[in-house]
Scaffold this motif. Structure first.
Motif, PDB file in Angstrom:
ATOM      1  N   LEU A 184      -7.790  41.159   5.638  1.00  0.00           N
ATOM      2  CA  LEU A 184      -7.495  39.948   7.137  1.00  0.00           C
ATOM      3  C   LEU A 184      -9.187  39.334   6.759  1.00  0.00           C
ATOM      4  N   VAL A 185      -9.638  40.383   7.478  1.00  0.00           N
ATOM      5  CA  VAL A 185     -11.347  40.184   7.916  1.00  0.00           C
ATOM      6  C   VAL A 185     -12.114  40.323   6.634  1.00  0.00           C
ATOM      7  N   ALA A 186     -12.206  40.355   5.404  1.00  0.00           N
ATOM      8  CA  ALA A 186     -12.395  40.485   3.901  1.00  0.00           C
ATOM      9  C   ALA A 186     -12.525  39.699   3.978  1.00  0.00           C
ATOM     10  N   PHE A 187     -11.053  38.476   4.037  1.00  0.00           N
ATOM     11  CA  PHE A 187     -10.492  37.134   3.181  1.00  0.00           C
ATOM     12  C   PHE A 187     -12.072  35.975   4.147  1.00  0.00           C
ATOM     13  N   LEU A 188     -11.965  36.677   5.594  1.00  0.00           N
ATOM     14  CA  LEU A 188     -12.359  35.426   6.789  1.00  0.00           C
ATOM     15  C   LEU A 188     -13.870  35.945   6.900  1.00  0.00           C
ATOM     16  N   VAL A 189     -14.555  37.038   6.590  1.00  0.00           N
ATOM     17  CA  VAL A 189     -15.676  37.479   6.694  1.00  0.00           C
ATOM     18  C   VAL A 189     -16.200  37.629   5.569  1.00  0.00           C
ATOM     19  N   PRO A 190     -17.599  36.771   4.570  1.00  0.00           N
ATOM     20  CA  PRO A 190     -17.798  37.415   3.884  1.00  0.00           C
ATOM     21  C   PRO A 190     -18.694  39.102   4.081  1.00  0.00           C
ATOM     22  N   LEU A 191     -18.084  40.532   3.028  1.00  0.00           N
ATOM     23  CA  LEU A 191     -18.841  40.902   3.323  1.00  0.00           C
ATOM     24  C   LEU A 191     -20.453  41.221   2.402  1.00  0.00           C
ATOM     25  N   GLU A 192     -21.239  41.152   3.203  1.00  0.00           N
ATOM     26  CA  GLU A 192     -22.476  40.881   2.153  1.00  0.00           C
ATOM     27  C   GLU A 192     -23.976  41.081   2.982  1.00  0.00           C
ATOM     28  N   GLY A 193     -24.409  40.641   2.771  1.00  0.00           N
ATOM     29  CA  GLY A 193     -26.276  40.976   4.116  1.00  0.00           C
ATOM     30  C   GLY A 193     -26.836  42.932   4.153  1.00  0.00           C
ATOM     31  N   ARG A 194     -28.156  42.757   4.966  1.00  0.00           N
ATOM     32  CA  ARG A 194     -28.810  43.761   4.695  1.00  0.00           C
ATOM     33  C   ARG A 194     -27.784  44.544   6.215  1.00  0.00           C
ATOM     34  N   ARG A 195     -27.178  44.703   6.887  1.00  0.00           N
ATOM     35  CA  ARG A 195     -26.305  45.339   8.106  1.00  0.00           C
ATOM     36  C   ARG A 195     -25.459  45.736   7.111  1.00  0.00           C
ATOM     37  N   TRP A 196     -24.134  44.846   6.467  1.00  0.00           N
ATOM     38  CA  TRP A 196     -23.225  45.292   5.467  1.00  0.00           C
ATOM     39  C   TRP A 196     -23.986  46.747   4.826  1.00  0.00           C
ATOM     40  N   ASN A 197     -24.304  46.572   4.468  1.00  0.00           N
ATOM     41  CA  ASN A 197     -25.744  46.569   3.453  1.00  0.00           C
ATOM     42  C   ASN A 197     -25.597  48.573   3.982  1.00  0.00           C
ATOM     43  N   GLN A 198     -26.135  48.758   5.039  1.00  0.00           N
ATOM     44  CA  GLN A 198     -26.547  49.338   5.411  1.00  0.00           C
ATOM     45  C   GLN A 198     -25.799  50.421   6.096  1.00  0.00           C
ATOM     46  N   LEU A 199     -24.428  49.236   6.920  1.00  0.00           N
ATOM     47  CA  LEU A 199     -22.918  50.979   7.601  1.00  0.00           C
ATOM     48  C   LEU A 199     -21.685  50.997   6.417  1.00  0.00           C
ATOM     49  N   PHE A 200     -22.136  50.253   5.623  1.00  0.00           N
ATOM     50  CA  PHE A 200     -20.606  50.639   4.627  1.00  0.00           C
ATOM     51  C   PHE A 200     -21.013  52.152   3.774  1.00  0.00           C
ATOM     52  N   PRO A 201     -22.387  52.259   3.562  1.00  0.00           N
ATOM     53  CA  PRO A 201     -22.412  54.199   2.991  1.00  0.00           C
ATOM     54  C   PRO A 201     -21.906  54.671   3.802  1.00  0.00           C
ATOM     55  N   TRP A 202     -22.100  54.936   5.537  1.00  0.00           N
ATOM     56  CA  TRP A 202     -21.884  56.339   6.310  1.00  0.00           C
ATOM     57  C   TRP A 202     -20.265  56.013   6.576  1.00  0.00           C
ATOM     58  N   VAL A 203     -19.805  55.015   6.964  1.00  0.00           N
ATOM     59  CA  VAL A 203     -18.202  54.513   6.764  1.00  0.00           C
ATOM     60  C   VAL A 203     -18.035  55.291   5.542  1.00  0.00           C
ATOM     61  N   ASP A 204     -18.531  54.508   4.023  1.00  0.00           N
ATOM     62  CA  ASP A 204     -17.748  55.112   2.781  1.00  0.00           C
ATOM     63  C   ASP A 204     -17.383  56.564   2.356  1.00  0.00           C
ATOM     64  N   ALA A 205     -18.832  57.605   3.297  1.00  0.00           N
ATOM     65  CA  ALA A 205     -18.765  59.133   2.866  1.00  0.00           C
ATOM     66  C   ALA A 205     -18.314  59.272   3.958  1.00  0.00           C
ATOM     67  N   ILE A 206     -17.862  59.525   5.162  1.00  0.00           N
ATOM     68  CA  ILE A 206     -17.337  59.765   6.461  1.00  0.00           C
ATOM     69  C   ILE A 206     -15.086  59.000   5.735  1.00  0.00           C
ATOM     70  N   ALA A 207     -15.148  58.957   5.276  1.00  0.00           N
ATOM     71  CA  ALA A 207     -13.432  58.091   4.441  1.00  0.00           C
ATOM     72  C   ALA A 207     -13.577  59.597   3.355  1.00  0.00           C
ATOM     73  N   LEU A 208     -14.587  58.746   2.809  1.00  0.00           N
ATOM     74  CA  LEU A 208     -14.156  60.021   1.184  1.00  0.00           C
ATOM     75  C   LEU A 208     -14.541  61.586   1.707  1.00  0.00           C
ATOM     76  N   GLY A 209     -15.329  61.757   2.494  1.00  0.00           N
ATOM     77  CA  GLY A 209     -14.902  63.409   3.035  1.00  0.00           C
ATOM     78  C   GLY A 209     -13.536  64.063   3.841  1.00  0.00           C
ATOM     79  N   THR A 210     -13.557  62.888   3.890  1.00  0.00           N
ATOM     80  CA  THR A 210     -12.062  62.851   4.950  1.00  0.00           C
ATOM     81  C   THR A 210     -10.761  62.725   4.160  1.00  0.00           C
ATOM     82  N   TRP A 211     -10.974  61.597   3.972  1.00  0.00           N
ATOM     83  CA  TRP A 211      -9.146  61.857   2.720  1.00  0.00           C
ATOM     84  C   TRP A 211      -9.569  63.183   1.156  1.00  0.00           C
TER      85      TRP A 211
END
Length: 215
Positions: free
Chosen positions: A80-107
């Motif tokens: 729902l969030v991805a549908f309502l809010v375009p996930l792009e721009g500098r802040r998204w590109n800076q934040l997502f690698p950190w979240v993705d890395a934590i998710a990878l290590g966790t899983w």
């Protein structure tokens, strides 16, 4: 071996954060392909829960997404969030690698830990951790008719998951899960993050192979 219920609360929180992060990624892919809300939901669920579901089926267990409503709910909220809010721009590109890395290590750690708790030997347990971390994205890519990213020349995603799972296998021999799990998450996620920042990739062919120019 500890039972799955022994997974520390912090790991469960990070696990759900990984579900949300990869649900967002599935939604971002859906936006690039101009899908409707159903498409957003499907790609978010597959990205967020696919790897864990495959792991649980291989372990002859009910997928956690079917027994714990919080996982499916988190994936749908991400859609729902991805549908309502375009996930792009500098802040998204800076934040997502950190979240993705934590998710990878966790899983990678959660998958490895769950396999070990069901009497799986250490190497297949690590591979099930890699499957947990990377399986959802691979299924999503195949649904869209693409070669899975982890099979292409890309950053050390699957390799980082393998390092995280291996770290847990070693540490759980020396420390309780409440210590071994978070440390292994940091190691696996750290390798993923550093590889992405430095552009580390596995070679596509041995260095000694001479590529002859086409005539």
């Amino acid at each position: 071996m500890p039972e799955p219920s022994a997974i520390p609360d912090i790991i469960r929180v990070l696990d759900l954060m990984g579900v949300f992060a990869n649900g967002l990624l599935g939604g971002a892919v859906a936006r690039r392909h101009h899908l409707d809300p159903v498409g957003f939901s499907v790609l978010a669920i597959v990205s967020a829960l696919g790897g864990g579901a495959i792991r649980d089926v291989l372990l002859n267990l009910q997928p956690v997404a079917l027994t714990d409503l919080s996982y499916l709910t988190t994936a749908l909220i991400a859609a729902l969030v991805a549908f309502l809010v375009p996930l792009e721009g500098r802040r998204w590109n800076q934040l997502f690698p950190w979240v993705d890395a934590i998710a990878l290590g966790t899983w990678a750690v959660v998958g490895t830990q769950k396999a070990l708790s069901h009497d799986i030997d250490w190497l297949p347990a690590i591979l099930l951790g890699v499957l947990t971390a990377c399986g959802g994205g691979a299924v999503r890519d195949m649904m869209l008719g693409r070669v899975p990213v982890i099979l292409q020349r890309s950053e050390l995603y699957a390799s980082a998951a393998f390092v995280g799972g291996s770290t847990y296998v070693l540490l759980q021999l020396l420390a309780p899960p409440s210590v071994a799990s978070p440390v292994a998450v940091v190691v696996g996620g750290g390798v993923c993050l550093v590889a992405r920042r430095r552009g580390w990739m596995l070679p596509t062919e041995p260095r000694w192979v001479v590529v002859r120019p086409k005539e």
